[in-house]
Write a protein that holds these residues in place. Structure first.
Motif, mmCIF file in Angstrom:
data_model
loop_
_atom_site.group_PDB
_atom_site.id
_atom_site.type_symbol
_atom_site.label_atom_id
_atom_site.label_comp_id
_atom_site.label_asym_id
_atom_site.label_seq_id
_atom_site.Cartn_x
_atom_site.Cartn_y
_atom_site.Cartn_z
ATOM 1 N N THR A 340 40.474 33.420 48.794
ATOM 2 C CA THR A 340 40.532 34.861 48.588
ATOM 3 C C THR A 340 40.419 35.140 47.096
ATOM 4 N N LEU A 341 39.403 35.889 46.714
ATOM 5 C CA LEU A 341 39.160 36.203 45.307
ATOM 6 C C LEU A 341 39.712 37.572 44.961
ATOM 7 N N GLU A 342 40.159 37.719 43.718
ATOM 8 C CA GLU A 342 40.568 39.012 43.177
ATOM 9 C C GLU A 342 39.634 39.331 42.000
ATOM 10 N N THR A 344 37.527 40.913 38.964
ATOM 11 C CA THR A 344 37.775 41.834 37.849
ATOM 12 C C THR A 344 36.466 42.034 37.095
ATOM 13 N N GLU A 358 39.727 45.065 45.519
ATOM 14 C CA GLU A 358 40.873 44.324 44.998
ATOM 15 C C GLU A 358 40.861 42.871 45.455
ATOM 16 N N LYS A 359 40.406 42.621 46.696
ATOM 17 C CA LYS A 359 40.371 41.263 47.230
ATOM 18 C C LYS A 359 39.081 41.045 48.012
ATOM 19 N N LEU A 360 38.657 39.784 48.050
ATOM 20 C CA LEU A 360 37.427 39.434 48.744
ATOM 21 C C LEU A 360 37.605 38.056 49.361
ATOM 22 N N ASP A 361 37.437 37.959 50.682
ATOM 23 C CA ASP A 361 37.559 36.678 51.377
ATOM 24 C C ASP A 361 36.212 35.962 51.388
ATOM 25 N N LEU A 390 35.633 35.910 38.151
ATOM 26 C CA LEU A 390 35.827 35.459 39.527
ATOM 27 C C LEU A 390 36.429 34.060 39.503
ATOM 28 N N ASP A 391 37.564 33.894 40.150
ATOM 29 C CA ASP A 391 38.218 32.590 40.256
ATOM 30 C C ASP A 391 38.443 31.970 38.880
#
Length: 441
Positions: A340-342, A344, A358-361, A390-391
Motif C-alpha cells: 500500500t503506497l502513500e 506525495t 492518500e493511499k494506493l494498493d 513513492l515508497d
C-alpha cells in the motif's frame, strides 16, 4: 530386515517375520533404523519405508499427464497416482488409469479419468457418482467441483448428488479459480468475453485471469479489459501456473518450450523439455513440478530479481495558468512487488495546488494508475518541477506554466468580445454596404 523382490520384511523375536512394506522397485541394498527401512535400487532409486507406507526419492516409471498442488503438497497422475511432499513421492492405489486432469485442496485430490472421477486422500479412495462425459478439466474449491468440457461448465457437489449448469455457450478446455477458457472465449462468474484465439489453460492473477493458447498467445483479463501478449516464435502454449507470490507465471508449450511472463513481457527460458508441457504445479515459492512428454521434471528457481516498482512519468508536464489538468502516472509492480503506497507530490512553484489519493494498493502482475489533479492560479508563472515520492523514492517531472496572452476568468479572450474591436468591425461593415450601393446606382 529382509527383502524378497520388492517386498520388505521385518523380523523380531516377539512377532516373527512380517511384511513391512512393498516398494515399486527391487532394492539392491537395505538398512534398518528404529521403525524405518531405507532401500536403494538401480538407476538412483531410493525409498524410505515405514508402517505408514514408503516414500520415494524418484517417481516410479510410468507416463504422467497431470499435476496439481496446494500448500506444499502435490498430486501427480497419469498411468499411476502419486503424492509429492518434501522431495519424496508416495504411490497411491486408485481405480482406473489414464488420468488427464487433477485438482488438489486441503489434502483431497480429485482426478478426472477416461471413465471415472476419483477422490483420493489419506482416508482412502472414493469414486464420485458423476458421469465423466466429455469433460476436459476440473477444479476443486471446498465442497464445490467445477467441470469444464464440450458442453460448457457445470458445478457439482462433493457432499450430495447435485449438478448446476453455469455456462453452455461452447467447449471449454481449462478451468481454474475465477474462470474457464475455451475456443475463442473466457468465462467468469459474471460474464463471457469473446477473444480472437483458442485458449487451452488458465490461472488466476491478483486482479484477474491469465490464459494461454495457440500461436503463442497470452490473453490477460484485468478489470473487464483483455490485453494480448505473444511469445516469440508462436509456439502453441498448453499450460500456465502463477507462482505462489505472483511474481511471474511459468508457461509451457506444445513443443516443450518454457516461458516466463512478468505481467508485461514474455521471455523464453534456454531449456526445452522433451515433449509437450501438459501441466505445471508450484510446490512452494521456488520449486514446481512440470509434466512434459509423460515425464516429471523439477523446476527450481535460483536468483530471480528483487521486487521493485517501475514508475512511468511524462518527460514534461505543461499547464496553462488559471487552469486544471490531470497528471497520469503508471505503476508497474515487478518480481512480486506488492503493498500500500502513500503517494506525495510536491512543487516549487507558487500558485500551484495538487490533489492526489492518500493511499494506493499495488498488486503483483497488475499495472496501477495514479492520477493527480494539478490546479494553477491566474497569477502562477514560470517553470519548476513536480516531485513525486513513492515508497520513499523521489522522481522529478519538469513543470512548465504557460501564460495566456489575455484572460477573462482564466480563459483566453476572443477579439470579438473586445468592445472597441467590435465597434470598428461594425463601422467597416456599414461602410462596405454603402460603397456597394453607390456602385450599383
Amino acid at each position: 530386515t529382509l527383502s524378497s523382490g520388492n517386498i520388505m520384511y521385518m523380523w523380531s523375536m516377539d512377532y516373527g517375520l512380517k511384511i513391512f512394506s512393498t516398494l515399486t522397485f527391487k532394492p539392491v541394498d537395505i538398512a534398518c533404523s528404529m521403525d524405518k527401512i531405507y532401500a536403494i535400487g538401480p538407476r538412483g532409486y531410493y525409498a524410505e519405508a515405514s508402517k505408514n507406507g514408503s516414500k520415494l526419492l524418484f517417481a516410479p516409471s510410468g507416463k504422467y499427464t497431470t499435476a496439481s498442488s496446494d500448500n506444499g503438497l502435490a498430486v501427480v497422475a497419469g498411468e499411476k497416482v502419486l503424492f509429492y511432499e518434501d522431495g519424496y513421492f508416495k504411490e497411491v492405489e486408485a481405480p482406473g488409469r489414464n488420468y488427464k486432469s487433477s485438482s488438489l485442496s486441503n489434502g483431497l485430490a480429485i482426478l478426472l479419468g477416461d471413465e471415472k472421477i476419483v477422490a483420493v486422500s489419506e482416508d482412502g479412495v472414493k469414486i464420485l457418482p458423476y458421469r465423466v462425459g466429455e469433460y476436459n478439466d476440473l477444479w476443486l474449491e471446498g465442497d464445490r467441483l467445477l467441470l469444464a468440457g464440450r458442453n460448457g461448465l457445470i458445478e457439482a457437489s462433493l457432499e450430495e448428488l447435485n449438478i448446476r449448469e453455469l455456462y453452455s455457450g461452447g467447449e471449454l478446455y481449462s478451468v481454474s479459480r475465477g474462470g474457464a477458457v475455451g475456443k475463442n472465449v473466457i468465462v467468469t462468474s459474471s460474464r463471457e468475453y469473446r477473444v480472437n484465439v483458442s485458449l487451452k489453460s488458465v490461472d488466476t492473477i491478483p486482479c484477474g485471469l491469465l490464459a494461454v493458447g495457440d500461436k503463442g498467445a497470452l490473453a490477460v483479463l484485468r478489470e473487464d479489459s483483455i490485453d494480448y501478449v505473444y511469445a516469440t516464435g508462436g509456439e502453441n502454449l498448453r499450460s500456465v501456473a502463477v507462482k505462489p507470490d505472483s511474481s511471474y507465471a511459468l508457461i509451457g508449450g506444445a513443443s516443450g518450450g518454457l516461458y516466463l511472463w512478468d505481467g508485461y513481457r514474455v521471455s523464453q527460458l534456454p531449456y526445452r523439455a522433451s515433449g509437450e508441457v501438459s501441466e505445471i504445479a508450484w510446490i512452494n515459492n521456488s520449486e514446481a513440478l512440470i509434466i512434459a512428454g509423460g515425464r516429471i521434471l523439477l523446476f527450481r528457481e535460483e536468483g530471480y530479481g528483487e521486487p521493485r516498482l517501475e514508475v512511468g512519468i511524462p518527460e514534461t508536464f505543461r499547464i496553462y495558468n488559471g487552469s486544471e489538468k490531470s497528471l497520469k502516472i503508471t505503476l508497474n509492480p515487478l518480481n512480486g512487488y506488492t503493498g500500500t503506497l502513500e503517494p506525495t507530490i510536491l512543487t516549487d512553484i507558487e500558485g500551484v495546488s495538487i490533489m492526489v489519493a492518500e493511499k494506493l494498493d499495488v498488486k503483483p502482475l497488475c499495472p496501477t494508475f495514479l492520477e493527480a489533479k494539478i490546479k494553477t492560479s491566474p497569477e502562477a508563472r514560470g517553470s519548476g518541477k513536480l516531485s513525486i515520492i513513492l515508497d520513499g523514492v523521489e522522481r522529478e517531472v519538469p513543470l512548465i506554466i504557460e501564460v495566456r496572452s489575455k484572460e477573462t476568468g482564466g480563459k483566453s479572450e476572443s477579439i470579438l468580445l473586445n468592445p472597441t474591436i467590435t465597434m470598428i468591425i461594425g463601422v467597416l461593415a456599414v461602410a462596405v454596404i454603402v460603397l456597394s450601393l453607390i456602385h450599383i446606382s
